[in-house]
Write an enzyme that holds these catalytic residues in place. Structure first.
Site, PDB file in Angstrom:
ATOM      1  N   ALA A  65       0.866  -1.181   0.000  1.00  0.00           N
ATOM      2  CA  ALA A  65       0.000   0.000   0.000  1.00  0.00           C
ATOM      3  C   ALA A  65       0.902   1.229   0.000  1.00  0.00           C
ATOM      4  O   ALA A  65       2.056   1.163   0.429  1.00  0.00           O
ATOM      5  CB  ALA A  65      -0.886  -0.015   1.232  1.00  0.00           C
ATOM      6  N   GLY A 108       0.704  -4.967   1.016  1.00  0.00           N
ATOM      7  CA  GLY A 108      -0.521  -5.056   0.212  1.00  0.00           C
ATOM      8  C   GLY A 108      -0.278  -5.716  -1.142  1.00  0.00           C
ATOM      9  O   GLY A 108      -1.206  -6.259  -1.741  1.00  0.00           O
ATOM     10  N   GLU A 111      -0.510  -9.291  -0.380  1.00  0.00           N
ATOM     11  CA  GLU A 111      -1.936  -9.556  -0.094  1.00  0.00           C
ATOM     12  C   GLU A 111      -2.761  -9.554  -1.385  1.00  0.00           C
ATOM     13  O   GLU A 111      -3.662 -10.386  -1.560  1.00  0.00           O
ATOM     14  CB  GLU A 111      -2.457  -8.514   0.901  1.00  0.00           C
ATOM     15  CG  GLU A 111      -1.852  -8.720   2.286  1.00  0.00           C
ATOM     16  CD  GLU A 111      -2.047  -7.546   3.217  1.00  0.00           C
ATOM     17  OE1 GLU A 111      -1.795  -6.390   2.806  1.00  0.00           O
ATOM     18  OE2 GLU A 111      -2.445  -7.766   4.380  1.00  0.00           O
ATOM     19  N   GLU A 131       5.011  -4.960   7.194  1.00  0.00           N
ATOM     20  CA  GLU A 131       4.283  -3.880   7.875  1.00  0.00           C
ATOM     21  C   GLU A 131       4.816  -3.609   9.278  1.00  0.00           C
ATOM     22  O   GLU A 131       4.771  -2.489   9.762  1.00  0.00           O
ATOM     23  CB  GLU A 131       2.784  -4.207   7.939  1.00  0.00           C
ATOM     24  CG  GLU A 131       2.067  -4.089   6.601  1.00  0.00           C
ATOM     25  CD  GLU A 131       2.062  -5.361   5.773  1.00  0.00           C
ATOM     26  OE1 GLU A 131       2.904  -6.262   6.024  1.00  0.00           O
ATOM     27  OE2 GLU A 131       1.224  -5.455   4.860  1.00  0.00           O
TER      28      GLU A 131
HETATM   29  C1  LIG Z   1      -1.910  -3.022   2.681  1.00  0.00           C
HETATM   30  C2  LIG Z   1      -1.430  -2.464   3.938  1.00  0.00           C
HETATM   31  C3  LIG Z   1      -2.455  -2.309   4.948  1.00  0.00           C
HETATM   32  C4  LIG Z   1      -0.160  -2.102   4.246  1.00  0.00           C
HETATM   33  C5  LIG Z   1       1.009  -2.066   3.414  1.00  0.00           C
HETATM   34  O1  LIG Z   1       1.120  -2.587   2.338  1.00  0.00           O
HETATM   35  S1  LIG Z   1       2.303  -1.165   4.089  1.00  0.00           S
HETATM   36  C6  LIG Z   1       3.566  -1.213   2.846  1.00  0.00           C
HETATM   37  C7  LIG Z   1       4.370  -2.443   2.921  1.00  0.00           C
HETATM   38  N1  LIG Z   1       5.504  -2.344   2.016  1.00  0.00           N
HETATM   39  C8  LIG Z   1       6.697  -1.950   2.378  1.00  0.00           C
HETATM   40  O2  LIG Z   1       6.969  -1.647   3.523  1.00  0.00           O
HETATM   41  C9  LIG Z   1       7.766  -1.879   1.296  1.00  0.00           C
HETATM   42  C10 LIG Z   1       8.256  -0.456   1.126  1.00  0.00           C
HETATM   43  N2  LIG Z   1       9.290  -0.383   0.110  1.00  0.00           N
HETATM   44  C11 LIG Z   1      10.559  -0.795   0.326  1.00  0.00           C
HETATM   45  O3  LIG Z   1      10.909  -1.316   1.354  1.00  0.00           O
HETATM   46  C12 LIG Z   1      11.535  -0.568  -0.782  1.00  0.00           C
HETATM   47  O4  LIG Z   1      11.014   0.402  -1.667  1.00  0.00           O
HETATM   48  C13 LIG Z   1      11.847  -1.843  -1.602  1.00  0.00           C
HETATM   49  C14 LIG Z   1      12.645  -2.840  -0.728  1.00  0.00           C
HETATM   50  C15 LIG Z   1      10.591  -2.520  -2.126  1.00  0.00           C
HETATM   51  C16 LIG Z   1      12.723  -1.471  -2.839  1.00  0.00           C
HETATM   52  O5  LIG Z   1      13.849  -0.740  -2.423  1.00  0.00           O
HETATM   53  P1  LIG Z   1      14.699   0.109  -3.497  1.00  0.00           P
HETATM   54  O6  LIG Z   1      15.841   0.717  -2.757  1.00  0.00           O
HETATM   55  O7  LIG Z   1      15.009  -0.733  -4.669  1.00  0.00           O
HETATM   56  O8  LIG Z   1      13.704   1.222  -4.020  1.00  0.00           O
HETATM   57  P2  LIG Z   1      13.234   2.555  -3.269  1.00  0.00           P
HETATM   58  O9  LIG Z   1      14.163   3.646  -3.589  1.00  0.00           O
HETATM   59  O10 LIG Z   1      12.996   2.277  -1.834  1.00  0.00           O
HETATM   60  O11 LIG Z   1      11.815   2.809  -3.934  1.00  0.00           O
HETATM   61  C17 LIG Z   1      11.664   3.438  -5.209  1.00  0.00           C
HETATM   62  C18 LIG Z   1      10.550   4.450  -5.085  1.00  0.00           C
HETATM   63  O12 LIG Z   1       9.350   3.755  -4.752  1.00  0.00           O
HETATM   64  C19 LIG Z   1       8.769   4.318  -3.576  1.00  0.00           C
HETATM   65  N3  LIG Z   1       8.074   3.272  -2.836  1.00  0.00           N
HETATM   66  C20 LIG Z   1       8.437   1.996  -2.647  1.00  0.00           C
HETATM   67  N4  LIG Z   1       7.557   1.349  -1.924  1.00  0.00           N
HETATM   68  C21 LIG Z   1       6.579   2.224  -1.625  1.00  0.00           C
HETATM   69  C22 LIG Z   1       5.369   2.146  -0.880  1.00  0.00           C
HETATM   70  N5  LIG Z   1       4.944   1.002  -0.345  1.00  0.00           N
HETATM   71  N6  LIG Z   1       4.624   3.257  -0.765  1.00  0.00           N
HETATM   72  C23 LIG Z   1       4.997   4.418  -1.344  1.00  0.00           C
HETATM   73  N7  LIG Z   1       6.132   4.562  -2.076  1.00  0.00           N
HETATM   74  C24 LIG Z   1       6.903   3.476  -2.205  1.00  0.00           C
HETATM   75  C25 LIG Z   1       9.966   4.853  -2.826  1.00  0.00           C
HETATM   76  O13 LIG Z   1       9.560   5.794  -1.876  1.00  0.00           O
HETATM   77  C26 LIG Z   1      10.799   5.438  -3.955  1.00  0.00           C
HETATM   78  O14 LIG Z   1      10.243   6.656  -4.370  1.00  0.00           O
HETATM   79  P3  LIG Z   1      10.953   8.052  -4.039  1.00  0.00           P
HETATM   80  O15 LIG Z   1      12.353   7.922  -4.533  1.00  0.00           O
HETATM   81  O16 LIG Z   1      10.125   9.075  -4.738  1.00  0.00           O
HETATM   82  O17 LIG Z   1      10.877   8.175  -2.548  1.00  0.00           O
END
Ligand SMILES: CC(C)=CC(=O)SCCNC(=O)CCNC(=O)[C@H](O)C(C)(C)COP(=O)(O)OP(=O)(O)OC[C@H]1O[C@@H](n2cnc3c(N)ncnc32)[C@H](O)[C@@H]1OP(=O)(O)O
Length: 257
Positions: A65, A108, A111, A131
């Site tokens: 998400a 998500g 999921e 999460e």
């Molecule tokens: C459904 C419910 C209730 C809850 C959830 O799903 S909570 C979210 C769970 N997911 C996560 O915690 C994963 C978050 N992302 C990461 O840990 C990393 O992005 C990665 C391991 C998947 C990839 O790392 P990498 O270094 O290759 O890439 P990043 O520079 O971190 O990401 C690129 C770009 O994407 C944005 N990003 C990634 N994931 C999310 C996200 N879940 N929500 C919003 N944005 C996301 C990240 O911020 C980056 O963008 P910016 O450079 O503009 O910040």
């Protein structure tokens, strides 16, 4: 309808949806989930479509998400805006949905894949429920569905530590049906979908409904349900066609009746 966060395409009787927010690794914001629900509803209503595929990019099926969208919420707004219910449109779809997963399927994203009917994984796929690292728990069914797929011990470890599972571990654990080379992922998923779409649609839909029952009821109720559905099949023209074609040593021509 014009979509901003997904691409919607068709090949024969298969409809497929590509999550398309590459800069955010397909993070599932409200707009994307809403568009996904609309596209899925469209395929459900389209009688020419027999099976659906959901896929993402090479790097991410979906990284969860949208954290930036969720971060400002308080309990009241999270409850009233109902962040999770839109995911239900995936499981409410009556046609089979295959998740074709490459790269990250986290939170998500994992999921969403589990809401589909089965998962074909690229050898690059990584599944996880991270999460806990964000100060929350999974909210779109992760604690429940992951546990049913992989068992309590592994699900508990993943949910409590945020550890990711690679494609091989996911296959060994029963989370994914099979692994394919990343380059072949979409084609393999589309081929599986095309095979399903060739069968009688009402039979396919009832097969899906019957397997789903196994997760929602007791064994004896599930077996009773399956038996009634099996008996009901004999009211279909497609049952006559399927069995007659076998006896006549020819391919069946199902008419979805
Ligand atoms: C459904 C419910 C209730 C809850 C959830 O799903 S909570 C979210 C769970 N997911 C996560 O915690 C994963 C978050 N992302 C990461 O840990 C990393 O992005 C990665 C391991 C998947 C990839 O790392 P990498 O270094 O290759 O890439 P990043 O520079 O971190 O990401 C690129 C770009 O994407 C944005 N990003 C990634 N994931 C999310 C996200 N879940 N929500 C919003 N944005 C996301 C990240 O911020 C980056 O963008 P910016 O450079 O503009 O910040």
């Amino acid at each position: 309808m014009g979509y901003e966060n997904i691409r919607v395409e068709k090949r024969g009787k298969v409809g497929w949806i590509t999550l398309d927010r590459p800069k955010a690794l397909n993070a599932l914001n409200a707009a994307l989930i809403n568009e996904l629900g609309t596209a899925l509803d469209g395929f459900d209503a389209d009688e020419r479509i027999g099976c659906i595929v959901i896929t993402g990019s090479e790097k991410a099926f979906a990284a969860g998400a949208d954290i930036k969208e969720m971060q400002p919420h308080n309990f009241s707004s999270a409850y009233q805006k109902d962040l999770i219910t839109p995911f239900d449109r995936v499981s409410q779809n009556r046609k089979p949905i295959i998740a074709a997963v490459a790269g990250y399927a986290l939170g998500g994203g994992c999921e969403l894949a589990m809401l589909c009917d089965f998962i074909i994984a690229a050898d690059t796929a990584k599944f996880g429920q991270p999460e806990i690292t964000l100060g929350v728990i999974p909210g779109a069914g992760g604690t429940q569905r992951l546990t049913r797929f992989v068992g309590k011990s592994k699900a508990m470890e993943m949910v409590l530590t945020g550890r990711m599972m690679d494609a091989e571990e996911a296959e060994r654990s029963g989370l994914v049906s099979r692994i394919v080379a990343a380059d072949d992922l979409l084609e393999e998923a589309l081929k599986a979908a095309e095979k399903i779409a060739e069968f009688s649609l009402p039979v396919v839909m009832m097969a899906k409904e019957s397997v789903d029952r196994a997760y929602e009821t007791t064994l004896s109720e599930g077996v009773r349900f399956e038996r009634r559905v099996f008996q009901a099949m004999f009211a279909l023209e497609d049952q006559k066609e399927g069995m007659t074609a076998f006896i006549e040593k020819r391919s069946p021509q199902f008419d979805n009746k």
